[in-house]
Design a protein around this motif. Structure first.
Motif, PDB file in Angstrom:
ATOM      1  N   ILE A  11       1.212  16.052  41.147  1.00 17.37           N
ATOM      2  CA  ILE A  11      -0.389  15.818  41.353  1.00 17.37           C
ATOM      3  C   ILE A  11      -0.796  17.363  41.141  1.00 17.37           C
ATOM      4  O   ILE A  11      -2.010  17.287  40.220  1.00 17.37           O
ATOM      5  CB  ILE A  11      -0.762  15.371  42.950  1.00 17.37           C
ATOM      6  CG1 ILE A  11      -0.240  13.961  42.954  1.00 17.37           C
ATOM      7  CG2 ILE A  11      -2.364  15.608  43.132  1.00 17.37           C
ATOM      8  CD1 ILE A  11      -1.063  12.986  42.050  1.00 17.37           C
ATOM      9  N   CYS A  43      -6.882  17.638  48.047  1.00 18.92           N
ATOM     10  CA  CYS A  43      -6.346  16.215  47.849  1.00 18.92           C
ATOM     11  C   CYS A  43      -5.252  15.742  48.906  1.00 18.92           C
ATOM     12  O   CYS A  43      -5.143  14.824  49.612  1.00 18.92           O
ATOM     13  CB  CYS A  43      -5.791  16.187  46.559  1.00 18.92           C
ATOM     14  SG  CYS A  43      -4.823  14.709  45.996  1.00 18.92           S
ATOM     15  N   CYS A  49      -2.673  12.802  48.629  1.00 22.71           N
ATOM     16  CA  CYS A  49      -2.845  12.441  47.097  1.00 22.71           C
ATOM     17  C   CYS A  49      -2.057  11.280  46.531  1.00 22.71           C
ATOM     18  O   CYS A  49      -1.374  10.919  45.710  1.00 22.71           O
ATOM     19  CB  CYS A  49      -1.848  13.740  46.518  1.00 22.71           C
ATOM     20  SG  CYS A  49      -2.684  15.298  46.631  1.00 22.71           S
ATOM     21  N   GLN A  51      -2.751   8.174  45.005  1.00 23.50           N
ATOM     22  CA  GLN A  51      -3.540   7.582  44.133  1.00 23.50           C
ATOM     23  C   GLN A  51      -4.038   6.117  44.214  1.00 23.50           C
ATOM     24  O   GLN A  51      -3.283   5.118  44.103  1.00 23.50           O
ATOM     25  CB  GLN A  51      -2.924   7.896  42.615  1.00 23.50           C
ATOM     26  CG  GLN A  51      -4.029   7.530  41.342  1.00 23.50           C
ATOM     27  CD  GLN A  51      -3.724   7.929  40.233  1.00 23.50           C
ATOM     28  OE1 GLN A  51      -2.584   8.899  40.024  1.00 23.50           O
ATOM     29  NE2 GLN A  51      -4.404   7.704  39.191  1.00 23.50           N
ATOM     30  N   GLY A  61     -10.189   6.889  45.696  1.00 26.48           N
ATOM     31  CA  GLY A  61      -9.563   7.805  44.719  1.00 26.48           C
ATOM     32  C   GLY A  61      -8.925   8.844  45.683  1.00 26.48           C
ATOM     33  O   GLY A  61      -9.015   8.796  46.870  1.00 26.48           O
ATOM     34  N   LEU A  62      -8.203   9.850  44.984  1.00 28.45           N
ATOM     35  CA  LEU A  62      -7.336  10.791  45.513  1.00 28.45           C
ATOM     36  C   LEU A  62      -7.954  11.632  46.345  1.00 28.45           C
ATOM     37  O   LEU A  62      -7.555  12.045  47.604  1.00 28.45           O
ATOM     38  CB  LEU A  62      -6.922  11.753  44.334  1.00 28.45           C
ATOM     39  CG  LEU A  62      -5.765  11.232  43.395  1.00 28.45           C
ATOM     40  CD1 LEU A  62      -5.604  12.148  42.243  1.00 28.45           C
ATOM     41  CD2 LEU A  62      -4.373  10.962  44.247  1.00 28.45           C
ATOM     42  N   PRO A  96      -7.950  10.759  38.029  1.00 26.83           N
ATOM     43  CA  PRO A  96      -7.673  12.088  38.761  1.00 26.83           C
ATOM     44  C   PRO A  96      -8.174  13.078  38.139  1.00 26.83           C
ATOM     45  O   PRO A  96      -9.023  13.897  38.600  1.00 26.83           O
ATOM     46  CB  PRO A  96      -6.226  12.289  38.469  1.00 26.83           C
ATOM     47  CG  PRO A  96      -5.531  10.811  38.507  1.00 26.83           C
ATOM     48  CD  PRO A  96      -6.635  10.154  38.016  1.00 26.83           C
TER      49      PRO A  96
END
Length: 160
Positions: A11, A43, A49, A51, A61-62, A96
Motif C-alpha cells: 500500500i 491509511c 489499509c 481496500q 475507501g482506504l 487509492p
C-alpha cells in the motif's frame, strides 16, 4: 505479522507511486503537503489499509472519506468524470490514487498546527484527517493514535 507488513509495504508503495506521479504533473513538490509515509500511516490507522470498494455508513475507501471531506478537498475525480456526476464521489474515494489526492487536497485547505508545537507535520495531518479541519486540536481516539505511532515507528526502523 509478516503478511501485514507486506500488505502495508504494498500500500505504501502504491501511495508513493501515486504521489510521485502527481508531483511530476504539477511540477511543484511543495503542492503535496502530506508525505508518502504519512499517507500510508494515516491509511493504516484509519482502516488498516483495507481496500474497500464499498462504503461503511457514510465513509468509503482506504482513508474512510466522507462526501463532505471529499467536497472540501476540491472534489477530485478519475476517468475525466465531472465533479457533479452522481458517481464522482464514490468512484474517487474507493480508488487509492484518487483517495490519496483527496487527502492531499483536504490538507492543502485545512493544514494547521493542531498540537501547538510550531510546525505543521504528519502528526497534524493525522489529527486533521480524523477530527476534521476545525477540530483537530481535540483528543484523538487512543487506538487510532497508537496504530499511527506504531506505523511511523515501523517505517523509521525499516529505514534504518
Amino acid at each position: 505479522m509478516a503478511s501485514a507488513v507486506m500488505k502495508f509495504s504494498a500500500i505504501l508503495f502504491l501511495v508513493a507511486a501515486c504521489a510521485a506521479d502527481v508531483s511530476e504533473l504539477v511540477g511543484d513538490k511543495s503542492a503535496q503537503p502530506v508525505t508518502e509515509v504519512c499517507l500510508g500511516c494515516i491509511c493504516q490507522a484509519i482502516s488498516g489499509c483495507k481496500q474497500a470498494q464499498t462504503c461503511e455508513g457514510d465513509t468509503c475507501g482506504l482513508f474512510r472519506i466522507t462526501w463532505a471531506y471529499w467536497s472540501d478537498a476540491g472534489k477530485p475525480t478519475i476517468n475525466n468524470l465531472a465533479p457533479d456526476h452522481p458517481d464522482a464521489y464514490r468512484t474517487c474515494v474507493v480508488d487509492p490514487y484518487c483517495a490519496a489526492q483527496t487527502v492531499q487536497g483536504y490538507m492543502r485547505r485545512f493544514g494547521q498546527d493542531c498540537n501547538g508545537d510550531g510546525q505543521v507535520n504528519c502528526y497534524d495531518h493525522m489529527a486533521i484527517h480524523k477530527k476534521g479541519g476545525y477540530g483537530c486540536s481535540g483528543d484523538l481516539p487512543y487506538e487510532y493514535v497508537n496504530v499511527f505511532n506504531q506505523c511511523i515507528a515501523a517505517v523509521a526502523a525499516h529505514q534504518g
